[in-house]
Design a protein around this motif. Structure first.
Motif, PDB file in Angstrom:
ATOM      1  N   GLY A  23       4.846  -7.733   1.692  1.00 27.64           N
ATOM      2  CA  GLY A  23       5.179  -8.765   0.344  1.00 27.64           C
ATOM      3  C   GLY A  23       3.753  -8.935  -0.454  1.00 27.64           C
ATOM      4  N   VAL A  24       2.875  -9.030   0.158  1.00 23.95           N
ATOM      5  CA  VAL A  24       1.383  -9.077  -0.622  1.00 23.95           C
ATOM      6  C   VAL A  24       1.494  -7.874  -1.373  1.00 23.95           C
ATOM      7  N   ALA A  25       1.368  -6.580  -1.020  1.00 23.88           N
ATOM      8  CA  ALA A  25       1.414  -5.502  -1.736  1.00 23.88           C
ATOM      9  C   ALA A  25       2.078  -5.256  -2.789  1.00 23.88           C
ATOM     10  N   THR A  26       3.347  -5.729  -2.637  1.00 24.85           N
ATOM     11  CA  THR A  26       4.361  -5.768  -3.760  1.00 24.85           C
ATOM     12  C   THR A  26       4.050  -6.726  -4.735  1.00 24.85           C
ATOM     13  N   THR A  27       3.547  -7.834  -4.466  1.00 24.48           N
ATOM     14  CA  THR A  27       3.099  -8.896  -5.402  1.00 24.48           C
ATOM     15  C   THR A  27       2.006  -8.579  -6.229  1.00 24.48           C
ATOM     16  N   VAL A  28       1.001  -7.722  -5.533  1.00 23.80           N
ATOM     17  CA  VAL A  28      -0.041  -7.251  -6.277  1.00 23.80           C
ATOM     18  C   VAL A  28       0.424  -6.201  -7.256  1.00 23.80           C
ATOM     19  N   THR A  29       1.301  -5.209  -6.772  1.00 19.64           N
ATOM     20  CA  THR A  29       1.538  -4.229  -7.753  1.00 19.64           C
ATOM     21  C   THR A  29       2.631  -4.994  -8.970  1.00 19.64           C
ATOM     22  N   LEU A  30       3.193  -5.668  -8.748  1.00 17.64           N
ATOM     23  CA  LEU A  30       3.919  -6.398  -9.809  1.00 17.64           C
ATOM     24  C   LEU A  30       2.712  -7.242 -10.766  1.00 17.64           C
ATOM     25  N   ALA A  31       1.899  -7.932 -10.042  1.00 17.81           N
ATOM     26  CA  ALA A  31       0.790  -8.425 -11.084  1.00 17.81           C
ATOM     27  C   ALA A  31       0.080  -7.586 -11.895  1.00 17.81           C
ATOM     28  N   ALA A  32      -0.038  -6.270 -11.534  1.00 17.23           N
ATOM     29  CA  ALA A  32      -0.955  -5.275 -12.287  1.00 17.23           C
ATOM     30  C   ALA A  32      -0.313  -4.953 -13.616  1.00 17.23           C
ATOM     31  N   HIS A  33       0.990  -5.095 -13.701  1.00 18.11           N
ATOM     32  CA  HIS A  33       1.554  -4.969 -15.298  1.00 18.11           C
ATOM     33  C   HIS A  33       1.485  -3.653 -15.716  1.00 18.11           C
ATOM     34  N   ASP A  34       1.054  -2.567 -14.843  1.00 17.65           N
ATOM     35  CA  ASP A  34       0.817  -1.278 -15.437  1.00 17.65           C
ATOM     36  C   ASP A  34       1.722  -0.436 -14.537  1.00 17.65           C
ATOM     37  N   PRO A  35       2.670   0.324 -15.201  1.00 19.09           N
ATOM     38  CA  PRO A  35       3.566   1.393 -14.400  1.00 19.09           C
ATOM     39  C   PRO A  35       2.654   2.431 -13.996  1.00 19.09           C
ATOM     40  N   ARG A  36       1.560   2.691 -14.185  1.00 21.25           N
ATOM     41  CA  ARG A  36       0.898   3.697 -13.508  1.00 21.25           C
ATOM     42  C   ARG A  36       0.409   3.434 -12.233  1.00 21.25           C
ATOM     43  N   HIS A  37       0.334   2.130 -11.698  1.00 20.32           N
ATOM     44  CA  HIS A  37       0.189   1.735 -10.395  1.00 20.32           C
ATOM     45  C   HIS A  37       1.623   1.693  -9.671  1.00 20.32           C
ATOM     46  N   SER A  38       1.929   2.805  -9.113  1.00 22.17           N
ATOM     47  CA  SER A  38       3.343   2.908  -8.717  1.00 22.17           C
ATOM     48  C   SER A  38       3.327   2.497  -7.373  1.00 22.17           C
ATOM     49  N   PHE A  39       4.248   3.337  -6.574  1.00 18.32           N
ATOM     50  CA  PHE A  39       4.651   3.092  -5.187  1.00 18.32           C
ATOM     51  C   PHE A  39       3.391   3.394  -4.015  1.00 18.32           C
ATOM     52  N   TRP A  40       2.292   3.823  -4.705  1.00 24.05           N
ATOM     53  CA  TRP A  40       1.206   4.482  -3.851  1.00 24.05           C
ATOM     54  C   TRP A  40       0.614   3.189  -3.163  1.00 24.05           C
ATOM     55  N   LEU A  41       0.517   2.060  -3.770  1.00 27.19           N
ATOM     56  CA  LEU A  41      -0.177   0.787  -3.140  1.00 27.19           C
ATOM     57  C   LEU A  41       0.675   0.469  -1.941  1.00 27.19           C
ATOM     58  N   PRO A  42       1.919  -0.033  -2.339  1.00 25.55           N
ATOM     59  CA  PRO A  42       2.843  -0.431  -0.969  1.00 25.55           C
ATOM     60  C   PRO A  42       2.870   0.665   0.120  1.00 25.55           C
ATOM     61  N   LEU A  43       2.950   2.065  -0.364  1.00 26.79           N
ATOM     62  CA  LEU A  43       3.014   3.109   0.502  1.00 26.79           C
ATOM     63  C   LEU A  43       1.836   3.093   1.362  1.00 26.79           C
ATOM     64  N   THR A  44       0.626   2.810   0.713  1.00 24.21           N
ATOM     65  CA  THR A  44      -0.549   2.916   1.611  1.00 24.21           C
ATOM     66  C   THR A  44      -0.464   1.885   2.736  1.00 24.21           C
ATOM     67  N   VAL A  45      -0.049   0.496   2.449  1.00 20.33           N
ATOM     68  CA  VAL A  45       0.169  -0.462   3.342  1.00 20.33           C
ATOM     69  C   VAL A  45       1.022  -0.035   4.271  1.00 20.33           C
ATOM     70  N   ALA A  46       2.378   0.419   3.835  1.00 21.90           N
ATOM     71  CA  ALA A  46       3.212   1.018   4.910  1.00 21.90           C
ATOM     72  C   ALA A  46       2.982   1.889   5.885  1.00 21.90           C
TER      73      ALA A  46
END
Length: 567
Positions: free
Chosen positions: A313-336
Motif C-alpha cells: 500500500g505504501v509503495a503504491t502510494t509513493v508511486t502515485l505521488a511521484a506523478h511521473d509515468p517513468r516511475h513504473s511498476f519497478w518500485l512496487p515490484l521491488t517491495v513485492a
C-alpha cells in the motif's frame, strides 16, 4: 561493526549449489523463440509483456523435480494473470489503486502458508497488480494476461519438452544420491566427521523425497537414520551393499543385494530395506525443500499478510505521488519480491536486490547506448534471461543482475530510453527503503529469530512423531508417515533457518549461533525416534525407557530453546 560486516559477507556468500547450466540453455532457447516471434509479428509492445512472463517464469523452473517446477510455473502464471486482470479492470482512481494493491498484498501474504506453490502465486499476484497499474502497456488487461502466458508457456515448453524421454532420470539420480550419501555416513558413524556426513545424507534424502522416491530408497534412508542414532560402527558389508546398489542403479540394473544383518534394530531395518521389494511407484510428498526457507507457518500467515499489505500500500502510494509515468511498476515490484519471508530475510533480499539491480542497470545502459533497435535489444534481453537462470541456485544478487537486464531491455523494445536504467535503480532504492522501514524496522518482532529458528514447530513435530512411534503396530500408518515426514522436514528447516539468520543484522546472528547446536540436536532426536519406531515394529524388548529418555530430551531442549530465543 564486525557483526555488521559478517552479516553483509554472509548475505553475499554464494551457495554450494552448482550453476544451473541446463536451465540457462533452456532460458536462452526461450528468449530466442520470443525473439523470432517478435521479429515475425513486428509488435515489440506485445513481445515486451511476453518477455516479462518469461523473465518471471524462469525463476520458478529451476530444480530437479518436474512436479515441483510445473507446480511453480503454473502457480506464478495464475497469480500474475489474476493480478493483471484485476488491476486493469478496477479503474484508475488513486484510492482504488491503493486499495487493490493493499488487498493483493494481504492475499499474497496469506497464501504463502498454503504450500510450496503459495509463495509463487502470492508474489506474482502482487507483481501482476503492479504491472497492470503502472506498466504503461498499450494493451488491455486481457491482452496483457494472454501475452504474459505466451512467455510463460514458451519457458514451460523448453523446460519440459524432454519430460517424456527423461521422466525417470531425476528420480534415479536422486535415489543413487541416497545410496552414495548413506554409504558415506555409515563409514563415518563413530568418527568426528559424522555430523557433516549426516547433513549430506539429509540433503540427499530431501532431494529424493521431492523427486518421488520408491519404497526401497525410503526404507534405506530411515534405516540409515536409525544406524546413526545407534552410534555404533557399521559393518563394512553394509557399506559395500549400499555402494553395490548405487552401482547397479547407475548401470540401469535392478537393485539386488544380499543382506543378512540382524544384530541391531537398525541393521535389521537395513536388511529388510535392501532385500525387500523396491518396485512400488514413487511416493511424492507435498513438501518441497528447494527454496532456502520453508513456507511460512499458519500462525505467522496473518501477520505476514498485514506486513505485505502495508508495504505494498505504501509503495503504491509513493508511486502515485511521484506523478511521473517513468516511475513504473519497478518500485512496487521491488517491495513485492523483498518482503517474502519464505525465501530469505528482508535485509538479505534487500542488499542482494540493490546490488544486483545496480549492476544489471549498468549493463542495460551500456546495451541501450550501443544498440537502439528491437532485435539487438531482444537478443541481449534473452542473454540476461539465461544468466538469471544460470546463477539462480548460487546467489540472489547474481540472478537479479540477469533479471534486471532482461526486464529493462524488454520494456525498451521499440522505444529505447537511456534514462530507464537510472530510473530503475532509483525505484529499487526507494522500494528497498519502504521494505526495510515498514517491513523490518517498524515491524514488531522483526529483530527476533525467525519462527522456524526458534524450534517450537520442529519440537512439536518431533513430539507427534514420538507419540506415533511409541504406539507401535496399532498406530495409524498414514498419520505415522505424515508425522515422520513432517518431523524431518521441520528439523531440516530449523537448521536452515538458523544458518540463514547469520546474515541478519545484529543481534540476531549471535542468537542464531546459540540456537544452531539445539537445531542440530533436534535432527538427532528425530533419528532417535526413527530407531524407536523400528525397535517397536521389530518386537524388540520393551522400549518404554527409551521413549521416556527421548521425551525428557525433548522437554530439556524446549526449555533451552526458549531461553536462547528470549530477547
Amino acid at each position: 561493526m564486525s557483526e555488521v560486516a559478517n552479516a553483509v559477507a554472509a548475505a553475499f556468500r554464494p551457495s554450494a549449489a552448482p550453476f544451473a547450466v541446463s536451465s540457462a540453455v533452456r532460458a536462452l532457447v526461450a528468449g530466442g523463440t520470443l525473439l523470432l516471434l517478435g521479429w515475425t509479428i513486428g509488435d515489440w509492445d506485445r513481445l515486451g509483456v511476453a518477455y516479462l512472463g518469461a523473465a518471471c517464469s524462469v525463476a520458478f523452473v529451476v530444480g530437479d523435480s518436474y512436479r515441483g517446477r510445473v507446480t511453480g510455473l503454473c502457480a506464478q502464471a495464475a497469480g500474475a494473470v489474476l493480478g493483471l486482470v484485476v488491476a486493469g479492470s478496477s479503474g484508475g482512481g488513486a484510492m482504488t489503486m491503493v486499495v487493490v494493491a493493499t488487498a493483493a498484498g494481504a492475499v499474497s501474504g496469506l497464501v504463502g502458508a498454503v504450500g510450496p506453490a503459495g509463495p509463487a502465486f502470492g508474489m506474482m499476484l502482487s507483481i501482476g497488480v503492479a504491472f497492470g497499474q503502472f506498466g504503461g502497456s498499450s494493451l488491455g488487461p486481457i491482452a496483457q494476461a494472454l501475452w504474459y502466458l505466451v512467455g510463460a508457456i514458451v519457458v514451460g515448453v523448453v523446460h519440459f519438452a524432454d519430460w517424456p524421454f527423461s521422466r525417470g532420470v531425476a528420480h534415479r539420480r536422486a535415489t543413487i544420491g541416497v545410496y552414495d550419501a548413506g554409504a558415506d555416513l555409515c563409514e563415518a558413524i563413530g568418527r568426528r566427521d559424522a555430523h557433516g556426513a549426516r547433513s549430506r545424507m539429509a540433503a540427499a534424502s530431501a532431494k529424493a523425497r521431492n523427486a518421488g522416491w520408491d519404497a526401497r530408497a525410503e526404507r534405506v534412508a530411515h534405516a540409515i537414520a536409525a544406524l546413526y542414532a545407534e552410534g555404533s560402527p557399521v559393518p563394512p558389508q553394509v557399506v559395500a551393499g549400499l555402494r553395490t546398489a548405487a552401482r547397479q542403479l547407475r548401470a540401469g540394473d535392478p537393485v539386488e543385494v544380499s543382506a543378512r544383518w540382524t544384530a541391531t534394530a537398525g541393521l535389521r531395518a537395513m536388511t529388510q530395506a535392501l532385500s525387500g521389494p523396491g518396485s512400488q511407484p514413487p511416493r511424492v510428498v507435498d513438501h518441497d525443500l528447494h527454496p532456502p526457507l520453508l513456507p511460512s507457518l499458519t500462525g505467522a500467515a496473518v501477520p505476514n499478510a498485514v506486513r505485505m499489505a502495508v508495504c505494498l500500500g505504501v509503495a503504491t502510494t509513493v508511486t502515485l505521488a511521484a506523478h511521473d509515468p517513468r516511475h513504473s511498476f519497478w518500485l512496487p515490484l521491488t517491495v513485492a519480491v523483498i518482503v517474502r519471508p519464505e525465501y530469505a530475510s528482508i535485509v538479505v533480499r534487500t542488499v542482494n536486490r540493490i546490488a544486483g539491480t545496480i549492476i544489471g542497470a549498468l549493463v542495460a545502459a551500456a546495451v541501450l547506448m550501443l544498440w537502439d533497435n528491437g532485435f539487438a535489444i531482444a537478443f541481449a534481453a534473452s542473454l540476461g534471461l539465461a544468466f538469471a537462470a544460470l546463477t539462480a541456485p548460487k546467489l540472489y544478487a547474481l540472478s537479479v543482475i540477469g533479471l534486471t537486464l532482461s526486464a529493462i531491455l524488454a520494456s525498451s523494445m521499440g522505444h529505447a530510453d537511456i534514462e530507464t536504467p537510472a530510473i530503475r535503480v532509483l525505484d529499487t532504492v526507494i522500494g528497498a527503503v519502504i521494505a526495510v522501514v515498514f517491513g523490518y524496522l517498524l515491524w514488531p518482532g522483526a529483530r527476533r529469530l525467525p519462527q522456524q529458528a526458534r524450534l517450537d514447530d520442529a519440537l512439536d513435530a518431533a513430539t507427534r512423531y514420538l507419540d506415533d512411534a511409541a504406539a507401535g503396530p496399532s498406530r495409524d500408518r498414514t498419520a505415522f508417515v505424515r508425522h515422520r515426514d513432517d518431523a524431518y522436514l521441520r528439523a531440516h528447516g530449523a537448521k536452515a533457518a538458523c544458518l540463514a539468520a547469520f546474515a541478519e543484522p545484529p543481534p540476531i546472528p549471535a542468537r542464531a549461533r546459540q540456537m544452531l547446536p539445539l537445531a542440530m540436536e533436534v535432527k538427532e532426536i528425530v533419528d532417535e525416534i526413527t530407531l524407536i519406531s523400528l525397535s517397536v515394529d521389530g518386537a524388540d524388548p520393551p522400549t518404554a525407557p527409551a521413549v521416556d529418555r527421548t521425551r525428557e530430551r525433548l522437554h530439556d531442549l524446549r526449555s533451552a530453546a526458549s531461553a536462547a530465543a528470549a530477547p
